[in-house]
Design an enzyme around this catalytic site. Structure first.
Site, mmCIF file in Angstrom:
data_model
loop_
_atom_site.group_PDB
_atom_site.id
_atom_site.type_symbol
_atom_site.label_atom_id
_atom_site.label_comp_id
_atom_site.label_asym_id
_atom_site.label_seq_id
_atom_site.Cartn_x
_atom_site.Cartn_y
_atom_site.Cartn_z
ATOM 1 N N TYR A 120 180.726 63.280 47.795
ATOM 2 C CA TYR A 120 180.581 62.141 46.877
ATOM 3 C C TYR A 120 180.440 60.879 47.713
ATOM 4 O O TYR A 120 181.179 60.687 48.687
ATOM 5 C CB TYR A 120 181.820 62.029 45.981
ATOM 6 C CG TYR A 120 181.841 60.767 45.145
ATOM 7 C CD1 TYR A 120 181.392 60.776 43.825
ATOM 8 C CD2 TYR A 120 182.289 59.554 45.674
ATOM 9 C CE1 TYR A 120 181.387 59.617 43.065
ATOM 10 C CE2 TYR A 120 182.283 58.392 44.918
ATOM 11 C CZ TYR A 120 181.829 58.431 43.614
ATOM 12 O OH TYR A 120 181.812 57.288 42.872
ATOM 13 N N GLU B 138 175.614 55.201 43.211
ATOM 14 C CA GLU B 138 176.426 56.405 43.420
ATOM 15 C C GLU B 138 175.551 57.638 43.628
ATOM 16 O O GLU B 138 174.548 57.801 42.943
ATOM 17 C CB GLU B 138 177.323 56.603 42.188
ATOM 18 C CG GLU B 138 178.225 57.827 42.258
ATOM 19 C CD GLU B 138 178.991 58.039 40.948
ATOM 20 O OE1 GLU B 138 180.099 57.502 40.814
ATOM 21 O OE2 GLU B 138 178.458 58.738 40.059
#
Lengths: 355, 289
Positions: A99, A173
């Site tokens: 992530y 993101e």
């Protein structure tokens, strides 16, 4: 403004961040022209989260499966959002899922880079496994920040930060950031662009698909307008006062249907436009809550009257008018509205009529 | 005393020749604010309500301003704030709405480096009744007294301050911190200053959904504030994911709900009103005051 996955990936490509080979389509006929080798990943393009769990991501090993999947995806509604486009990509061989994100952290007022070795899941659910690196906005991302990340993602982090700054992102993101054959690839994108900066990004998509048609119309007219689930339309001046009015309704079991903030205006034309929008939302009752400071109550009243003389409105208007020139405004409006002096009583009455 | 702005303020108005700049220059003068200069690039040599206009802040410094208010449109606001900081101004109130967040972050951190205070952006400013006003609050709502008010909202603050004044509860200083997610002065900054200010006997905070500023304020109050604190939180019925008028008023995921803020305040001993005008009543009925 949120971008769809494929729009975000287009930006990634522009900045040299590797993405899977893919194409976005709207029509079934376009499937046959795709020259990506099977197996495919087929992803519904929506802004809401939880797409995977809702069945918005499917796999196809051949054209037959692809057609079946496409028909299912394109007619799907995920958490109320209609699917209009499907992104078709090569299926990656996944070795690891990380992530990586940058966002504007409100508390520290800094940029915050977050990294986790466990990507592909809801980041809030694994808060303790996330590495947080704060970046001063005057100084920017430094090499030592990057050295805290595994080698194979450093270059991508650097590029993502550049995108985050240059495109005025609130959030950039990559989840998951996939390691496939030893290379890092952005398997998903989530980008939020700061609405205040849109004027300096001619290249970004214009249409804010998150908004309802009425909300979009309001945005063009620069009126703060949010559609809610109830049946009482609230018009007030100032965001805080408008929210407080909706809350007051709730105290009497009334449900707000529209949040409309007149802002600092007392231009009768703008007030007229606001009422036009409100009428289109078809509330059962309208509650006007005005606190005139700089805004003069009588000029707001003038706009309301101009609207009501030209248009028939099929619901009662309750008006609580306070502040600068309130007497004059009340006089002007007395044939048109139900005047109530107290904030609380006005909310109570509106809730009764709405219920 | 008062916090941050008192009778010693010599104000510079950036963007003085615009519609808002002109209007509020007059209103601030009527409040009693000493306005010594204005700036609009290209309009040097003019006068607005008797105030001399300069092309740059540097030139305007000959009038010795010690604070500035910014009405400059959003695309040029960062430039204006940095110009004022470079000229040595230590208090800058940014009224402008819709400034890109990345611009705000830069001038806020530059202000930290310059040891200056920014109030706002997207705020109604600051007013110390009987002393000065650097902002756009209506003049008539105030009354001199001992309540300190800090708020993320504009009109809602006018409503609350007006109700306080009507009940005879005057104010030491009222500060509008701004409706943006990134702001120069926070609840904690205001609490720190009000706690130290002898003239302030009680503190009112007006919060709203979005972010965690209220939760952080509650923690600070519990550990550091001896004066009674009262609060109102707007947005109890706001749905998640929607921006409610203010750029900062948005519930993201599970973060920023009114419920969490009210809970944090109550835990810290802060009395929270259900309706805005009830704050005045809460203070009146409190035996501590």
């Amino acid at each position: 403004m949120k971008l769809l996955e494929f729009q975000g990936k287009k930006l990634f490509k522009e900045y040299g961040i590797p993405v899977p080979q893919g194409i976005v389509i709207e029509k079934k006929e376009d499937l046959k022209d795709i020259d990506i080798p099977f197996p495919w990943v087929m992803k519904a393009q929506v802004l809401v989260g939880g797409r995977g769990k809702a069945g918005g991501i499917k796999f196809a090993n051949n054209m037959e499966e692809a057609i079946k999947n496409f028909e299912e995806l394109i007619t799907m509604e995920i958490k109320g959002e209609k699917v209009r486009k499907v992104l078709i990509e090569e299926k990656l061989r996944i070795e690891k899922e990380y992530y990586l994100s940058f966002f504007i952290d409100r508390s520290s007022r800094k940029y915050l880079m977050m990294f986790s070795f466990e990507g592909g899941v809801d980041i809030e659910a694994m808060a303790e496994k996330v590495m947080k690196i704060y970046v001063n906005p005057l100084i920017g991302l430094q090499p030592y920040h990057l050295r805290k990340l595994p080698k194979e993602v450093r270059e991508i982090a650097k590029k993502l930060f550049q995108l985050f700054i240059e495109k005025d992102c609130e959030l950039a993101e990559i989840n998951p950031l996939v390691i496939s054959n030893g290379l890092a690839i952005a398997a998903d994108s989530k980008i939020i662009i700061d609405n205040n900066s849109i004027y300096r990004h001619e290249d970004l998509p214009k249409e804010d698909i998150e908004l309802t048609p009425l909300e979009r119309e309001a945005k063009e007219k620069r009126i703060a307008f949010v559609q809610l689930e109830g049946n009482i339309g609230v018009i007030a001046n100032g965001a805080g006062l408008t929210m407080a009015t909706l809350d007051a309704l709730n105290e009497f079991d009334g449900k707000g249907g529209v949040f409309l903030d007149l802002g600092g205006t007392d231009d009768p034309e703008k007030v007229k436009q606001a009422f036009e929008l409100m009428a289109k939302a078809k509330p059962k009752v309208i509650l006007l809550n005005l606190f005139g400071g700089i805004t003069k109550c009588d000029t707001v009243a003038k706009g309301i009257i101009e609207f009501l003389q030209e248009n028939k409105i099929n619901c009662p208007v309750i008006a609580r008018i306070k502040g600068m020139n309130e007497e004059k405004a009340r006089q002007m409006l007395k044939e048109y509205v139900i005047p109530i002096e107290s904030f609380k009583e006005a909310a109570k009455k509106a809730a009764e009529l709405g219920g | 005393m008062a916090i941050w702005a008192d009778e010693n303020i010599r104000l510079l108005v950036q963007g003085i020749t615009g519609h808002q700049g002109r209007f509020h220059t007059k209103a601030m003068m009527e409040f009693g604010t000493k306005i010594v200069a204005g700036v609009t690039p290209g309009k040097g040599g003019q006068e607005v309500h008797g105030v001399p206009v300069y092309d740059s802040v540097e030139e305007a410094m000959e009038m010795k301003p010690n604070a500035s208010i910014v009405f400059v449109p959003a695309p040029f606001a960062k430039d204006a704030v940095i110009e004022a900081l470079d000229a040595g101004i230590k208090l800058i109130v940014v009224i402008t709405e819709n400034i890109p967040f990345h611009d705000t972050m830069q001038f806020i951190h530059y202000a930290i480096y310059k040891k200056a205070r920014i109030i706002g952006p997207n705020c109604p400013g600051i007013a110390s009744p009987g002393k000065t006003k650097i902002g756009i609050f209506p003049n008539v709502i105030f009354k001199k007294g001992n309540i300190g008010v800090a708020s993320r909202s504009g009109t809602l603050t006018y409503e609350i301050v007006n109700a306080l004044s009507k009940e005879g509860l005057g104010q030491s200083t009222c500060v509008g911190l701004g409706g943006d997610p990134i702001i120069g002065s926070t609840f904690i900054d205001a609490l720190k200053a009000f706690e130290k200010d002898d003239e302030t006997h009680a503190i009112v905070l007006v919060g709203e959904i979005g972010g965690t500023a209220e939760e952080e304020a509650a923690e600070y109050i519990e550990a550091n504030v001896s004066k009674p604190v009262y609060a109102y939180i707007a947005g109890r019925t706001a749905p998640p994911g929607k921006r409610m008028g203010h750029a900062g008023a948005i519930i993201s995921g599970k973060k920023g709900t009114a419920e969490s803020k009210i809970k944090a305040f109550e835990k810290a001993g802060v009395k929270v009103a259900r309706f805005p005008h009830e704050i005045a009543k809460l203070i009146k009925n409190d035996k501590r005051i």
